[in-house]
Design a protein around this motif. Structure first.
Motif, PDB file in Angstrom:
ATOM      1  N   GLU A 203       0.815  -1.212   0.000  1.00  0.00           N
ATOM      2  CA  GLU A 203       0.000   0.000   0.000  1.00  0.00           C
ATOM      3  C   GLU A 203       0.850   1.265   0.000  1.00  0.00           C
ATOM      4  O   GLU A 203       0.383   2.335  -0.415  1.00  0.00           O
ATOM      5  N   VAL A 204       2.100   1.173   0.456  1.00  0.00           N
ATOM      6  CA  VAL A 204       2.981   2.340   0.425  1.00  0.00           C
ATOM      7  C   VAL A 204       3.418   2.643  -1.012  1.00  0.00           C
ATOM      8  O   VAL A 204       3.812   3.758  -1.333  1.00  0.00           O
ATOM      9  N   ASN A 205       3.304   1.639  -1.886  1.00  0.00           N
ATOM     10  CA  ASN A 205       3.678   1.782  -3.293  1.00  0.00           C
ATOM     11  C   ASN A 205       2.443   1.971  -4.182  1.00  0.00           C
ATOM     12  O   ASN A 205       2.530   1.840  -5.390  1.00  0.00           O
ATOM     13  N   ALA A 206       1.313   2.269  -3.570  1.00  0.00           N
ATOM     14  CA  ALA A 206       0.053   2.391  -4.304  1.00  0.00           C
ATOM     15  C   ALA A 206      -0.345   3.858  -4.431  1.00  0.00           C
ATOM     16  O   ALA A 206       0.309   4.754  -3.892  1.00  0.00           O
TER      17      ALA A 206
ATOM     18  N   PHE B 154       7.273   5.743  -5.741  1.00  0.00           N
ATOM     19  CA  PHE B 154       7.753   6.004  -4.379  1.00  0.00           C
ATOM     20  C   PHE B 154       8.971   6.908  -4.517  1.00  0.00           C
ATOM     21  O   PHE B 154       9.650   6.891  -5.543  1.00  0.00           O
ATOM     22  N   THR B 155       9.256   7.700  -3.498  1.00  0.00           N
ATOM     23  CA  THR B 155      10.346   8.678  -3.584  1.00  0.00           C
ATOM     24  C   THR B 155      11.251   8.592  -2.362  1.00  0.00           C
ATOM     25  O   THR B 155      10.777   8.349  -1.247  1.00  0.00           O
ATOM     26  N   ILE B 156      12.541   8.818  -2.591  1.00  0.00           N
ATOM     27  CA  ILE B 156      13.528   8.953  -1.522  1.00  0.00           C
ATOM     28  C   ILE B 156      14.114  10.353  -1.596  1.00  0.00           C
ATOM     29  O   ILE B 156      14.526  10.812  -2.665  1.00  0.00           O
ATOM     30  N   SER B 157      14.158  11.042  -0.460  1.00  0.00           N
ATOM     31  CA  SER B 157      14.724  12.393  -0.392  1.00  0.00           C
ATOM     32  C   SER B 157      15.834  12.395   0.651  1.00  0.00           C
ATOM     33  O   SER B 157      15.615  12.016   1.801  1.00  0.00           O
TER      34      SER B 157
END
Length: 537
Positions: free
Chosen positions: A383-386, A453-456
């Motif tokens: 769900e975090v990738n939805a 999804f994103t990484i900062s």
């Protein structure tokens, strides 16, 4: 030949005509992109079914059309050439305004004495190029050439800024830049005209209105096409940068501070002086650098007002502001935190970084470890990738990892596609390539679309802890922070360990607290024991 709406996909019953790339009366090639349609799910490009002339546009921009509806008609035959005259009232009006009417051009040549009418090439419009999916306007950022200057085919004329990327506009043909119709700072539509080039050997003479003006003597200067014929020619410039036009903000600042062009080293294209160059020159101590030659300036009453500068936000900055605010207004955003001991990753990297670089030709950084760890966790907490689409939740069976990158123009998020299938080396190479493209302003729109999804990494700027904002329509973003030695308890003893705070911001509408915490714990476990990534644990 009819141009109709193509199949739009399952359950899609209508679309909106977003952009026409070709105008009525223009020649088209088979499979050339004619227009772009937008649905509530995807963007569809419509190609030309055959070569010919775009005779009539039936569905204008902004209209809603159904599947298989008629969009336009193409006339085939011998008349299908790019030299075809305008055949609609709108076209004729646009052609006359831009100087494209054959009769107007002939009359102008005869009024000028007819000396250059037969020799000078025709007027060639410089149009806004295709800006990409769903982009309808741009801002003219910089003109690299001035009116009256000669240009070569494919030479860069100007640069446009959209809300996502910068686009360089090349010259469609060799000639003289007769006039600029869209100056710097102006907002133009996707099909707008930017300038006019007069082609041919005698183009300069035709642009100035006389053959004598087109042939300055050796050592002279080109005529000033922006002044009246009675004006005296400008004296020859000794500036080695020639007629390169400095940025308007830089010119204003140099005038205010009493600096000349010789006092500042330009870092822009062809030595163009930018505002940052003036600030750098002013920041140098007395006696160092060209700025030291500037005479001292007595304070004036206007100095207080000079302490402020109003600069229009770039389109990229406007888009960043709008999207971030939309994320706050739309999503039920919440952030949860954890911390990770980076000892294992740092030790592994230290041990293998030389061998890794020697074999793969790229340095081993921390981002590949975090990308791998996130991909691993996203498989367990999908769900975090939805994302939310209306009343549906769309689960992604793949990971397109967005990597937030800070640039002088603002924050951009290039996407590493299918990151879950890439090796450590593949991830590092992709991140390096996208990072260089981002800093150079060379990212395409496709490079920044489709992320799941994103990484900062705020740690590169020294951030110890922060709450990242979602990148819609994504439902999760991981914030990395500074690695700092802190006292922690290990085996009943207090020891110093390199620790990093992790922050996961998520959309609470589809991600529950349990899922968010589980995701962070899995990332933590994978980083503190990287062997788990190899064993899929």
């Amino acid at each position: 030949m009819e141009v109709r709406v193509p199949a739009l996909g399952e359950s899609v019953t209508e679309a909106t005509v977003a952009t026409w790339f070709v105008k009525e009366g223009e020649a088209v090639e088979a499979d050339q992109m004619l227009c772009e349609l937008e649905t509530d799910k995807v963007t569809v490009e419509v190609p030309a079914p055959a070569a010919g002339i775009l005779e009539e546009i039936v569905a204008k921009e902004g209209e809603t059309v159904a599947p298989d509806a008629l969009l336009a008609s193409i006339a085939a035959g011998e008349g299908a050439t790019r030299s075809a005259r305008p055949n609609t009232p709108d076209q004729r009006e646009a052609a006359e305004a831009a100087g494209h009417s054959e009769d107007v051009a002939r009359g102008a040549a005869e009024g000028a004495g007819g000396e250059a009418g037969g020799e000078a090439g025709g007027e060639i419009p410089v149009m806004v190029p295709a800006l990409g999916e769903s982009v309808t306007e741009a801002t003219v950022a910089t003109w690299f050439k001035k009116e009256g200057e000669s240009v070569e085919a494919d030479e860069m004329l100007c640069e446009l800024e959209t809300d996502k990327v910068s686009v360089e506009v090349p010259a469609p043909a060799a000639g003289v830049l007769d006039r600029i119709t869209a100056p710097e700072g102006e907002t133009v539509q996707a099909d707008a005209q930017l300038a006019v080039i007069r082609g041919g050997d005698a183009g300069a003479g035709a642009a100035s209105g006389g053959a004598d003006e087109a042939a300055p003597s050796a050592g002279g200067t080109s005529p000033d096409y922006g002044s009246s014929p009675a004006d005296e020619p400008a004296p020859a410039r000794s500036d080695p940068r020639g007629d390169v036009e400095d940025a308007p903000s830089a010119q204003a600042m140099m005038a205010r501070e009493g600096l000349s062009r010789d006092d500042v080293t330009g870092t822009g294209r062809d030595g163009r002086v930018m505002k940052e160059d003036v600030l750098k020159a002013l920041s140098q101590p007395q006696g160092e650098g060209p700025a030291a030659k500037a005479p001292p300036r007595a304070p004036t009453p206007a100095d207080q007002a000079d302490g402020e500068e109003r600069v229009r936000m770039s389109r990229l900055r406007q888009t960043i502001a709008r999207r971030l605010k939309d994320a706050q207004n739309t999503a039920a955003m919440l952030t949860t935190y954890n911390e990770v001991d980076m000892s294992a990753v740092m030790g592994l990297r230290r041990e293998y970084k030389d061998l890794f670089e020697k074999k793969h030709g790229v340095k081993l950084g921390f981002m590949s470890f975090f990308t791998k760890a996130c991909c691993h966790a996203l498989m367990e907490v999908p769900e975090v990738n939805a994302e939310i689409d209306g009343t549906d939740v769309v689960y992604k069976r793949y990971v397109n990892m967005g990597i937030a990158v800070g640039t002088p123009s603002g924050l951009v998020v290039p996407v590493i596609r299918d990151a879950d299938r890439l090796s450590f080396a593949g991830i590092e190479k992709a991140i390096a390539e996208k990072g260089v493209a981002a800093r150079d302003g060379k990212l395409s729109m496709a490079d920044m679309q489709g992320g799941t999804f994103t990484i900062s990494n705020g740690g590169v700027y020294g951030s110890l802890m922060s709450s990242p904002i979602l990148n819609p329509p994504q439902s999760g973003i991981l914030g990395m922070h500074k690695i700092q030695e802190r006292p922690v308890v290990v085996g009943g003893e207090i020891v110093a360990r390199p620790m990093m705070y992790l922050a996961l911001s998520y959309d609470h509408r589809i991600v529950d607290g349990k899922g968010a915490v589980t995701f962070l714990v899995r990332v933590k476990e994978a980083l503190e024991d990287p062997r788990r990534l190899l064993m899929d644990l």
